[in-house]
Design an enzyme around this catalytic site. Structure first.
Site, PDB file in Angstrom:
ATOM      1  N   CYS A  84     -19.764   2.864 -14.682  1.00  0.00           N
ATOM      2  CA  CYS A  84     -20.816   2.758 -13.663  1.00  0.00           C
ATOM      3  C   CYS A  84     -21.698   1.531 -13.874  1.00  0.00           C
ATOM      4  CB  CYS A  84     -21.675   4.016 -13.659  1.00  0.00           C
ATOM      5  SG  CYS A  84     -20.745   5.497 -13.256  1.00  0.00           S
TER       6      CYS A  84
ATOM      7  N   CYS B 138     -14.013   2.655 -11.204  1.00  0.00           N
ATOM      8  CA  CYS B 138     -14.321   4.065 -10.920  1.00  0.00           C
ATOM      9  C   CYS B 138     -13.091   4.901 -11.247  1.00  0.00           C
ATOM     10  CB  CYS B 138     -14.734   4.221  -9.455  1.00  0.00           C
ATOM     11  SG  CYS B 138     -15.515   5.805  -9.129  1.00  0.00           S
TER      12      CYS B 138
ATOM     13  N   CYS C 289     -20.411  -1.400 -11.949  1.00  0.00           N
ATOM     14  CA  CYS C 289     -19.898  -1.060 -10.620  1.00  0.00           C
ATOM     15  C   CYS C 289     -20.783  -1.621  -9.500  1.00  0.00           C
ATOM     16  CB  CYS C 289     -19.808   0.457 -10.489  1.00  0.00           C
ATOM     17  SG  CYS C 289     -19.243   0.969  -8.864  1.00  0.00           S
TER      18      CYS C 289
ATOM     19  N   GLU D 255       0.827  -1.215   0.000  1.00  0.00           N
ATOM     20  CA  GLU D 255       0.000   0.000   0.000  1.00  0.00           C
ATOM     21  C   GLU D 255       0.856   1.257   0.000  1.00  0.00           C
ATOM     22  OE1 GLU D 255      -2.918  -0.349   3.093  1.00  0.00           O
ATOM     23  OE2 GLU D 255      -4.035  -1.876   2.005  1.00  0.00           O
TER      24      GLU D 255
ATOM     25  N   CYS E 201     -24.563   4.828  -4.991  1.00  0.00           N
ATOM     26  CA  CYS E 201     -23.680   5.932  -5.387  1.00  0.00           C
ATOM     27  C   CYS E 201     -24.480   7.204  -5.675  1.00  0.00           C
ATOM     28  CB  CYS E 201     -22.885   5.519  -6.623  1.00  0.00           C
ATOM     29  SG  CYS E 201     -21.802   6.814  -7.228  1.00  0.00           S
TER      30      CYS E 201
HETATM   31 FE1  SF4 Z   1     -17.836   5.274  -9.460  1.00  0.00          FE
HETATM   32 FE2  SF4 Z   1     -20.341   5.533  -8.547  1.00  0.00          FE
HETATM   33 FE3  SF4 Z   1     -19.937   5.037 -11.137  1.00  0.00          FE
HETATM   34 FE4  SF4 Z   1     -19.410   3.179  -9.312  1.00  0.00          FE
HETATM   35  S1  SF4 Z   1     -21.394   4.027  -9.811  1.00  0.00           S
HETATM   36  S2  SF4 Z   1     -18.109   3.733 -11.048  1.00  0.00           S
HETATM   37  S3  SF4 Z   1     -18.680   4.400  -7.587  1.00  0.00           S
HETATM   38  S4  SF4 Z   1     -19.304   6.863 -10.014  1.00  0.00           S
END
Ligand code: SF4
Ligand code: ZN
Length: 518
Positions: free
Chosen positions: A244, A237, A247, A109, A253
């Site tokens: 999205c 993201c 995601c 990290e 979100c």
């Molecule tokens: Fe990013 Fe929200 Fe899109 Fe997911 S839904 S990729 S967290 S902006």
């Protein structure tokens, strides 16, 4: 041989500037990795979080534990299916000892802060071979750490890893504790998921992000959760083209909700965004189930669709002076941190070589102070100078002679320049060379001075910028440094080729002669 007072003064000036440079480097990293430490840090942090959360609009918080549970499940399920095969993950998975596993993740990290995965892999593998446990690292020297870190940049990270290992080894407390992480990827994900539009480098936003990450981290799988959050930012993201539709955070979100809401307002239809479309049927089914569960368990009336719209009161929302950009979509978050252009500095540096030294040609390296920018690394003797080159040769000769005594000044040649950007400083190295042909080999017994062979130089603890300087000296660098956005190299011959008929800056340089110099 003693170091003359004047030259030492120039070095202390250099040190002073370096310290402030390092301070900026620390601050650059602090928003992503600095955490309070010490016995009361946990309590203090929790108190801070309570105070902070009390003053923050619910729009930027997670509503309740049910919402947090859904987020953890979604993210970890996605991670289990989609994670990339990376050495630190293999290392952590194969390690039964929790402290050793935590150490393996910790090293990765820290290396991944500010550096891309592809670059880190090789360094990480060598690091773990050399120091497989925290105790091994605690007993390493700064010199060894710098040597292995050479070329990775942001050298204070290596030093702090080693300092942290020593403190941890002394304290005997277990390394493995569930704690959230906030790096650049996590900043982006959290700012989007909770629609945080204020400057992410501000103290308030930074505190809020740490607080959120601490709230979200899964106590049963903290390491995986943190890796998953970083992975999501790195692969889904992403800064420019977030995916999205694939995601696992989509249903939670706020950035996505806002974009969908705006689109709905325009077309009167949410379309395919109401459920995620994904290439993986297992994951799609799971997501649908989770969304259904979430919609059953979470009261919809409690959701907050907007945060104090148009009032300009919320310090976590974008200021009214920065309106929503329709073309950016969810990438309206996070707001770009306001960056000042890097400060410009100039340094004259010289490759001093003894071709006839015993055992083969050798070049002079001196060690930087143990604190400040590039702490403890080796470099060609250098002196901070004004951009005007008029007085550079004299200042540089003084510096060189303070290390090795009298030198043939007429041999000092200007060869070109290297421009390297350290976090907030654009440093131009004016590169000089001085070859001691037919001279009695010079020796020095001062601490912090070494005559290295070329082979030794390439494996020594030297910065990338110094390697570029050496390439200019060797005359092997054709012109521009490929593969590095942070450095540009130019040599006299290159400049002349590029600017026929032009009077290049270097043409003002002649071998230096001085009545005062031997
Ligand atoms: Fe990013 Fe929200 Fe899109 Fe997911 S839904 S990729 S967290 S902006
Ligand atoms: Zn707000």
């Amino acid at each position: 041989m003693k170091k003359p007072r004047a030259a030492a003064g120039s070095r202390s000036r250099h040190r002073k500037q370096s310290s402030s440079q390092e301070g900026r480097e620390k601050r650059a990293l602090s928003s992503s990795q600095a955490k309070p430490s010490g016995p009361d840090a946990g309590l203090a942090r929790r108190q801070e979080e309570v105070v902070l959360q009390a003053s923050v609009s619910p729009y930027h918080l997670f509503r309740d534990t049910a919402e947090v549970t859904v987020l953890r499940k979604n993210l970890l399920s996605w991670y289990d299916l989609e994670k990339r095969d990376l050495p630190w993950r293999r290392q952590a998975e194969g390690e039964m000892d929790l402290d050793r596993r935590a150490y393996a993740v910790w090293v990765s990290e820290v290396m991944l802060q500010q550096t891309q995965v592809a670059t880190v892999i090789n360094y990480y593998t060598r690091w773990m071979q050399k120091w497989p446990t925290l105790q091994d690292l605690a007993s390493a020297s700064l010199e060894e750490v710098n040597q292995l870190w050479a070329g990775l940049g942001y050298y204070s990270r290596g030093r702090r890893l080693q300092e942290g290992a020593r403190k941890q080894a002394d304290s005997q407390t277990p390394l493995c504790q569930a704690a959230g992480v906030v790096d650049g990827n996590v900043v982006r994900v959290l700012c989007r998921v909770r629609a945080i539009g204020a400057d992410p480098s501000s103290t308030l936003v930074s505190q809020h992000l740490w607080s959120l990450s601490q709230q979200l981290v899964d106590p049963a799988r903290p390491g995986d959760f943190n890796q998953a959050a970083m992975e999501l930012g790195a692969t889904v993201c992403t800064p420019q083209r977030p995916r999205c539709s694939q995601c696992p955070m989509q249903s939670l979100c706020r950035a996505h909700q806002r974009v969908s809401h705006l689109r709905k307002g325009q077309s009167g239809d949410l379309g395919s965004d109401s459920f995620p479309v994904t290439s993986c049927p297992v994951y799609a089914a799971q997501m649908e189930r989770e969304q259904l569960l979430a919609s059953q368990s979470l009261p919809s009336s409690g959701d907050v669709e907007e945060c104090a719209p148009n009032t300009g009161q919320c310090q976590l929302c974008a200021p009214p002076t920065e309106p929503w950009d329709q073309t950016l979509g969810v990438a309206n978050f996070p707001r770009k941190a306001s960056r000042r252009p890097p400060r410009e500095e100039c340094s004259a540096t010289c490759v001093l070589e003894q071709p006839r030294a015993v055992g083969g040609a050798r070049i002079l390296l001196v060690q930087r102070p143990n604190s400040g920018l590039l702490a403890g690394l080796w470099e060609f003797p250098s002196v901070t100078v004004e951009p005007s080159r008029q007085h550079q040769p004299k200042a540089l000769l003084q510096e060189l002679q303070s290390w090795v005594g009298p030198l043939p000044a007429t041999r000092l040649q200007h060869l070109g320049q290297v421009v390297h950007t350290f976090s907030h400083i654009k440093l131009t190295y004016q590169v000089y060379g001085l070859t001691l042909e037919e001279q009695t080999p010079v020796t020095t017994s001062l601490p912090g001075v070494r005559w290295l062979t070329r082979e030794e130089f390439h494996t020594a603890a030297v910065s990338t910028a110094m390697k570029k300087v050496f390439r200019v000296y060797e005359g092997q660098q054709p012109g521009t440094c490929k593969g590095s956005k942070r450095s540009q190299v130019s040599t006299l011959s290159r400049q002349k080729k590029l600017s026929p008929g032009q009077k290049v800056l270097d043409s003002f340089f002649q071998p230096y002669t001085s009545a005062g110099a031997p």
